[in-house]
Design a protein around this motif. Sequence first.
Motif, short mmCIF file in Angstrom:
data_model
loop_
_atom_site.label_atom_id
_atom_site.label_comp_id
_atom_site.label_asym_id
_atom_site.label_seq_id
_atom_site.Cartn_x
_atom_site.Cartn_y
_atom_site.Cartn_z
N GLN A 66 0.81 -1.23 0.00
CA GLN A 66 0.00 0.00 0.00
C GLN A 66 0.84 1.27 0.00
O GLN A 66 0.50 2.24 -0.68
N SER A 67 1.95 1.27 0.77
CA SER A 67 2.69 2.53 0.85
C SER A 67 3.46 2.78 -0.45
O SER A 67 3.64 3.92 -0.87
N LEU A 68 3.89 1.68 -1.10
CA LEU A 68 4.56 1.85 -2.40
C LEU A 68 3.56 2.40 -3.41
O LEU A 68 3.86 3.33 -4.16
N ILE A 69 2.34 1.80 -3.38
CA ILE A 69 1.30 2.30 -4.27
C ILE A 69 1.01 3.76 -3.95
O ILE A 69 0.92 4.61 -4.84
N GLY A 70 0.92 4.05 -2.65
CA GLY A 70 0.67 5.43 -2.21
C GLY A 70 1.75 6.38 -2.68
O GLY A 70 1.47 7.48 -3.16
N LEU A 71 3.00 5.90 -2.57
CA LEU A 71 4.13 6.75 -2.98
C LEU A 71 4.05 7.05 -4.47
O LEU A 71 4.24 8.18 -4.91
N VAL A 72 3.72 6.00 -5.24
CA VAL A 72 3.59 6.19 -6.70
C VAL A 72 2.47 7.18 -6.99
O VAL A 72 2.62 8.10 -7.81
N LEU A 73 1.34 7.02 -6.28
CA LEU A 73 0.21 7.92 -6.51
C LEU A 73 0.57 9.37 -6.17
O LEU A 73 0.26 10.29 -6.92
N VAL A 74 1.24 9.54 -5.01
CA VAL A 74 1.64 10.90 -4.62
C VAL A 74 2.62 11.47 -5.64
O VAL A 74 2.54 12.64 -6.01
N ALA A 75 3.53 10.63 -6.12
CA ALA A 75 4.51 11.09 -7.10
C ALA A 75 3.81 11.52 -8.39
O ALA A 75 4.11 12.57 -8.96
N ILE A 76 2.84 10.71 -8.82
CA ILE A 76 2.09 11.06 -10.04
C ILE A 76 1.34 12.38 -9.81
O ILE A 76 1.39 13.29 -10.64
N GLY A 77 0.69 12.45 -8.64
CA GLY A 77 0.00 13.69 -8.28
C GLY A 77 0.95 14.86 -8.27
O GLY A 77 0.64 15.96 -8.73
N GLY A 78 2.14 14.61 -7.72
CA GLY A 78 3.16 15.65 -7.65
C GLY A 78 3.52 16.18 -9.03
O GLY A 78 3.64 17.38 -9.23
N VAL A 79 3.66 15.24 -9.96
CA VAL A 79 4.02 15.64 -11.33
C VAL A 79 2.88 16.42 -11.97
O VAL A 79 3.08 17.46 -12.59
N ILE A 80 1.64 15.91 -11.76
CA ILE A 80 0.49 16.57 -12.39
C ILE A 80 0.30 17.99 -11.84
O ILE A 80 0.09 18.94 -12.58
N PHE A 81 0.38 18.10 -10.50
CA PHE A 81 0.05 19.39 -9.89
C PHE A 81 1.26 20.28 -9.67
O PHE A 81 1.16 21.34 -9.07
N SER A 82 2.42 19.82 -10.12
CA SER A 82 3.62 20.61 -9.89
C SER A 82 3.59 21.93 -10.65
O SER A 82 3.19 21.96 -11.82
N PRO A 83 4.02 23.01 -9.98
CA PRO A 83 4.20 24.24 -10.74
C PRO A 83 5.30 24.00 -11.79
O PRO A 83 6.19 23.18 -11.57
N ARG A 84 5.20 24.70 -12.90
CA ARG A 84 6.22 24.54 -13.94
C ARG A 84 6.93 25.85 -14.18
O ARG A 84 6.34 26.92 -14.02
N ARG A 85 8.19 25.76 -14.56
CA ARG A 85 8.93 26.97 -14.89
C ARG A 85 9.72 26.70 -16.16
O ARG A 85 10.50 25.73 -16.20
N HIS A 86 9.49 27.50 -17.14
CA HIS A 86 10.13 27.26 -18.44
C HIS A 86 9.93 25.81 -18.88
O HIS A 86 10.85 25.17 -19.36
N GLY A 87 8.75 25.28 -18.61
CA GLY A 87 8.47 23.91 -19.03
C GLY A 87 9.04 22.85 -18.11
O GLY A 87 8.74 21.67 -18.23
N GLU A 88 9.87 23.25 -17.14
CA GLU A 88 10.44 22.24 -16.24
C GLU A 88 9.46 21.96 -15.11
O GLU A 88 8.86 22.87 -14.53
N ILE A 89 9.29 20.67 -14.79
CA ILE A 89 8.40 20.30 -13.70
C ILE A 89 9.18 20.44 -12.39
O ILE A 89 10.11 19.67 -12.12
N LEU A 90 8.78 21.43 -11.60
CA LEU A 90 9.56 21.73 -10.38
C LEU A 90 9.66 20.55 -9.43
O LEU A 90 10.67 20.33 -8.79
N PHE A 91 8.56 19.79 -9.33
CA PHE A 91 8.53 18.66 -8.40
C PHE A 91 9.65 17.67 -8.71
O PHE A 91 10.21 17.06 -7.81
#
Lengths: 358, 329
Positions: free
Chosen positions: A39-64
């Motif tokens: 579960q925590s690995l799955i959770g980590l993957v989900l948070v990471a995906i969420g992190g990428v989706i919701f990450s602020p971007r700068r010059h196209g770079e994903i800050l997360f």
Amino acid sequence: MSDQKISVAASPAGSSPAAQVTAAPKHRVDPLAIVVRFQSLIGLVLVAIGGVIFSPRRHGEILFLNPDNIANIVRAVSETGIIAIGMTFVIITAGIDLSVGAVLGLSAVVTATMMISGGFGLIPTILAVLVMGVVFGIVQGTISTRFRLEPFIVTLAGLQAARGLALIVSGNQYINISYGDGPGLAPPVFAVLGERLFDNTVPVATIVFIIFAAIATLVLNTTRFGRYVYAVGGNERAARISGVPVSMVKIAVYAITGFASALAGIVHAGQFNFGSANDGMGYELTAIAAVVIGGTSLFGGAGSMVGTVAGTIMLGALANILQLNNITPATQLLATAAIIVLAAVLQSLVRRREGLGR
Amino acid sequence: MKTTLRGSRVLRTALLAGAAGLCIAGGAQAADPMVKACAKDGQFVIGFSQANNAEPYRQHVNDELTAAAKEVPGFTLQIADGAGNVNTQTSQVDNFITQKVDLLLISPFEAAPLTPAVKRAMDAGIPVIELDRKTVGEPGKDYTAFIGGDNFKIAEEAGKFTATKLLPDGGEAAVLEGLPSSTPAVERLNGFKEGVKANAKIQIVAEQAADWVPDKAQTAFAAMLQAHPDIKVLYASNDMMAAGALLAAKGAGKDVKIIGTDGLPGPAGGIEAVAKGDWAATFTYPTGAKEAIEMSKKILLDCATSVEPTVTVDTTAITAENAKQLMGK
């Protein structure tokens, strides 16, 4: 608590070789159990995906995903991670250790005091602090097993004792660590704990965390002691009958959390050039949260070290992505609460399916 | 949020080009501005790394900063709560650096632990204004500037006030300390003791830590009054503890002259308590919020080439004489 425990034989969440004590063969694998196990690995993957989706971007770079940001996430969780690793052993034996944050504070204070006003060298200081942590754990474990006291109570007392000792040692003052050669100065090499290696990428604190996690995983999964830990948490009576030195195992796991807290305290002092009796306040709860999210059951007998590490990093990544988006700390607390409840509910469902009725 | 960030980059580049053009046109190339991307009407993100939102005083700082930043078009203020934990606060500063905020305001929870994080921000070209608490090093060199009060001096003022005004003929005094071994607690305790030395007839008969919170202060002061019924003055290291101490004094039926510290506004604050006659005095600990936003404007909007490295905001003694007129402020 453990009187009505039936065997947690082929327990879902922990690869528990010890549970053969009273094995009940299982013919089908519960898919839910698989989910809980990871579960925590799955959770980590989900948070990471969420992190990428919701990450602020700068010059196209994903800050997360910026390397500095990743380094920041894993650095920030190093101290609580080290503690959570020790805590995993204790919780698998169905125990709990509330003294860890306070022992971190005590260790940071003793580390700073020994080097700054004591004039001790680096190696003697580190050894002394680690021994102190282990002794602190042994005392707690011994009191708990000898007098049949709930570890919750004993370590609650231990928390108070460690904070009190830290205040005495520091004389109610905070101790700054300055570096150099001579009396009242710490050897500059100690400051490495606050730096990054490999071309300034990987924080040293994280390296300590990862090495400790690797050793702990080996101990838990491949040694006889690791099997004993699962056996004691799974079914104490059965373990006793089959010759497991239950008291010794229990004392040993508190020695491990004591060691982990002392190690975290040394890392803390080195990272922040500082020792204060208030350091590590509340870390015990963060560590317990990481362990529970990692799929280790508070009822004992089941759990995994990899889960704990993933749970720790997941909480850190969650905090990070929320701050990058300027979301209030309140939201972070509520999100953490939801994740803890979800992790616990999943575990409880699996237990119920196995007819354990809890 | 994201859009302002991205929009601001584009806008700023354009403005930068314009500003550079102006500079050259003016021909005055005396010194470079502290922030190259500064611009009269640019969009800027200011990150504020707060030590611990749980303390009422710090919430008050947040409120004042938010209000002051709102006044400035183009300023976006982001507040991160370090939750009283140097590790959390360090990672939040690192997050601000990752985000490349235009300016960092910080009230470090403790000095030495936050020093490396501040250095990283400076190295990344982000100006750092320290508010209320300093990190290790020199303002103007290791960080851009310090704005704040002086805990030791403020407590020393309270000590002198006790020595000359409250207990000129001597007597027993007591101290409630903040969280032991935290910087402000240590500084305020030592400062008060130093100030009281002005009158040799005053003895400090009791010192107890109450961790900045009123309930612990009430308990601790009740015990002090049991042990030393003749305590005439109590110095509380913050307003919250003074409020707790007042309850203990009332419960014991004693008339103790209470001094607070912070001088918080509002219905539960110290200014009102003095105005009502519950306390003898409180010594304000100014937030410096207005000054901090002023300085941010100088750096980001006015393209300042340098700023004052240390701005000390003075304490005001709030006593029976001036409390009523300061209430509305």
